[in-house]
Enzyme design. Sequence first.
Site, PDB file in Angstrom:
ATOM      1  N   GLY A  46      30.093  35.197  41.893  1.00  0.00           N
ATOM      2  CA  GLY A  46      29.774  36.555  41.397  1.00  0.00           C
ATOM      3  C   GLY A  46      30.411  36.264  39.914  1.00  0.00           C
ATOM      4  O   GLY A  46      31.707  35.647  40.029  1.00  0.00           O
ATOM      5  N   GLN A  51      36.085  40.291  33.609  1.00  0.00           N
ATOM      6  CA  GLN A  51      36.945  38.605  34.394  1.00  0.00           C
ATOM      7  C   GLN A  51      36.419  38.236  32.573  1.00  0.00           C
ATOM      8  O   GLN A  51      37.644  37.267  32.739  1.00  0.00           O
ATOM      9  CB  GLN A  51      35.874  37.886  34.996  1.00  0.00           C
ATOM     10  N   CYS A  92      38.994  34.423  44.411  1.00  0.00           N
ATOM     11  CA  CYS A  92      38.150  34.817  42.862  1.00  0.00           C
ATOM     12  C   CYS A  92      38.609  33.741  42.249  1.00  0.00           C
ATOM     13  O   CYS A  92      39.029  33.757  41.978  1.00  0.00           O
ATOM     14  CB  CYS A  92      38.875  36.260  42.663  1.00  0.00           C
ATOM     15  N   LEU A  93      37.372  34.180  41.092  1.00  0.00           N
ATOM     16  CA  LEU A  93      38.156  32.791  39.657  1.00  0.00           C
ATOM     17  C   LEU A  93      38.821  33.640  39.062  1.00  0.00           C
ATOM     18  O   LEU A  93      39.234  32.460  38.187  1.00  0.00           O
ATOM     19  CB  LEU A  93      36.196  33.078  39.511  1.00  0.00           C
ATOM     20  N   HIS A 134      33.691  43.568  46.024  1.00  0.00           N
ATOM     21  CA  HIS A 134      34.592  43.140  45.303  1.00  0.00           C
ATOM     22  C   HIS A 134      34.907  42.866  43.878  1.00  0.00           C
ATOM     23  O   HIS A 134      35.510  42.987  42.885  1.00  0.00           O
ATOM     24  CB  HIS A 134      34.493  41.466  45.357  1.00  0.00           C
ATOM     25  N   HIS A 138      36.545  44.784  40.455  1.00  0.00           N
ATOM     26  CA  HIS A 138      37.070  44.885  38.995  1.00  0.00           C
ATOM     27  C   HIS A 138      36.058  45.506  38.010  1.00  0.00           C
ATOM     28  O   HIS A 138      37.037  45.143  36.629  1.00  0.00           O
ATOM     29  CB  HIS A 138      35.866  43.430  38.979  1.00  0.00           C
TER      30      HIS A 138
HETATM   31  O1  GNR Z   1      33.045  32.730  43.857  1.00  0.00           O
HETATM   32  C1  GNR Z   1      33.719  34.123  44.727  1.00  0.00           C
HETATM   33  N1  GNR Z   1      34.224  33.846  46.161  1.00  0.00           N
HETATM   34  C2  GNR Z   1      34.046  35.421  47.314  1.00  0.00           C
HETATM   35  C3  GNR Z   1      34.667  34.799  48.222  1.00  0.00           C
HETATM   36  C4  GNR Z   1      34.746  35.170  49.164  1.00  0.00           C
HETATM   37  C5  GNR Z   1      34.495  37.046  48.686  1.00  0.00           C
HETATM   38  C6  GNR Z   1      34.378  37.592  47.276  1.00  0.00           C
HETATM   39  C7  GNR Z   1      34.496  36.102  46.771  1.00  0.00           C
HETATM   40  S1  GNR Z   1      33.719  36.395  44.602  1.00  0.00           S
HETATM   41  C8  GNR Z   1      34.186  34.911  43.665  1.00  0.00           C
HETATM   42  C9  GNR Z   1      33.666  35.113  42.575  1.00  0.00           C
HETATM   43  C10 GNR Z   1      34.360  36.649  41.450  1.00  0.00           C
HETATM   44  O2  GNR Z   1      35.893  36.298  41.721  1.00  0.00           O
HETATM   45  N2  GNR Z   1      33.945  37.261  41.931  1.00  0.00           N
HETATM   46  O3  GNR Z   1      34.476  38.012  40.922  1.00  0.00           O
HETATM   47 NI    NI Z   2      36.754  38.410  41.623  1.00  0.00          NI
END
Ligand code: GNR
Ligand code: NI
Length: 167
Positions: A46, A51, A92-93, A134, A138
């Site tokens: 996601g 971001q 999270c990225l 999540h 953001h």
């Molecule tokens: O790639 C993502 N993996 C993830 C794993 C567990 C819970 C949430 C996520 S979201 C994350 C991508 C991201 O940072 N989205 O904002």
């Molecule tokens: Ni994230």
Amino acid sequence: MAILTILEYPDPRLSRVAQPVTAFDERLRTLVRDMSETMYAAAGVGLAAVQVDVLERVVVMDLSEEKNELRVFINPGIEWASAELESCEEGCLSVPGIYELVQRPAQVRIRAQDLQGARFELACTGTLAVCVQHEIDHLDGTVFVEHLSLLKQARVRAKLRKRRSRR
Ligand code: GNR
Ligand code: NI
């Protein structure tokens, strides 16, 4: 198409609140295309516009194995959340290499708009429920780390600092 730069925690720009999308136009389609490309290139499930330093309520997501089921949520909001909570290991990225357990409502019902502006609702459970919460976080300036205890947050920041000093 373009790959966008993903902001990294604790960048203060990740704490800003995104504004609702009002124009469902070519500019929005381009943003969604660039965000999708960025998400796939970074191997994330996601990505929220905040971001990539865009203060608009736009989320892209693809939870499929084959990476061929792109979901787009414009102006998403939580309509209902279950009292039942569940813990899931999140990443999270914007917080590369950090994975921590976060407790959230196990089920949510969200409302959102698609790229054409049409409204829809979606009942979410499991990974989908975790990810939509999540991503909506953001858009409201919250990174998953902020759900952890202050001690754990300090440890995450120390770990990131140490790692960055090595590159
Ligand atoms: O790639 C993502 N993996 C993830 C794993 C567990 C819970 C949430 C996520 S979201 C994350 C991508 C991201 O940072 N989205 O904002
Ligand atoms: Ni994230």
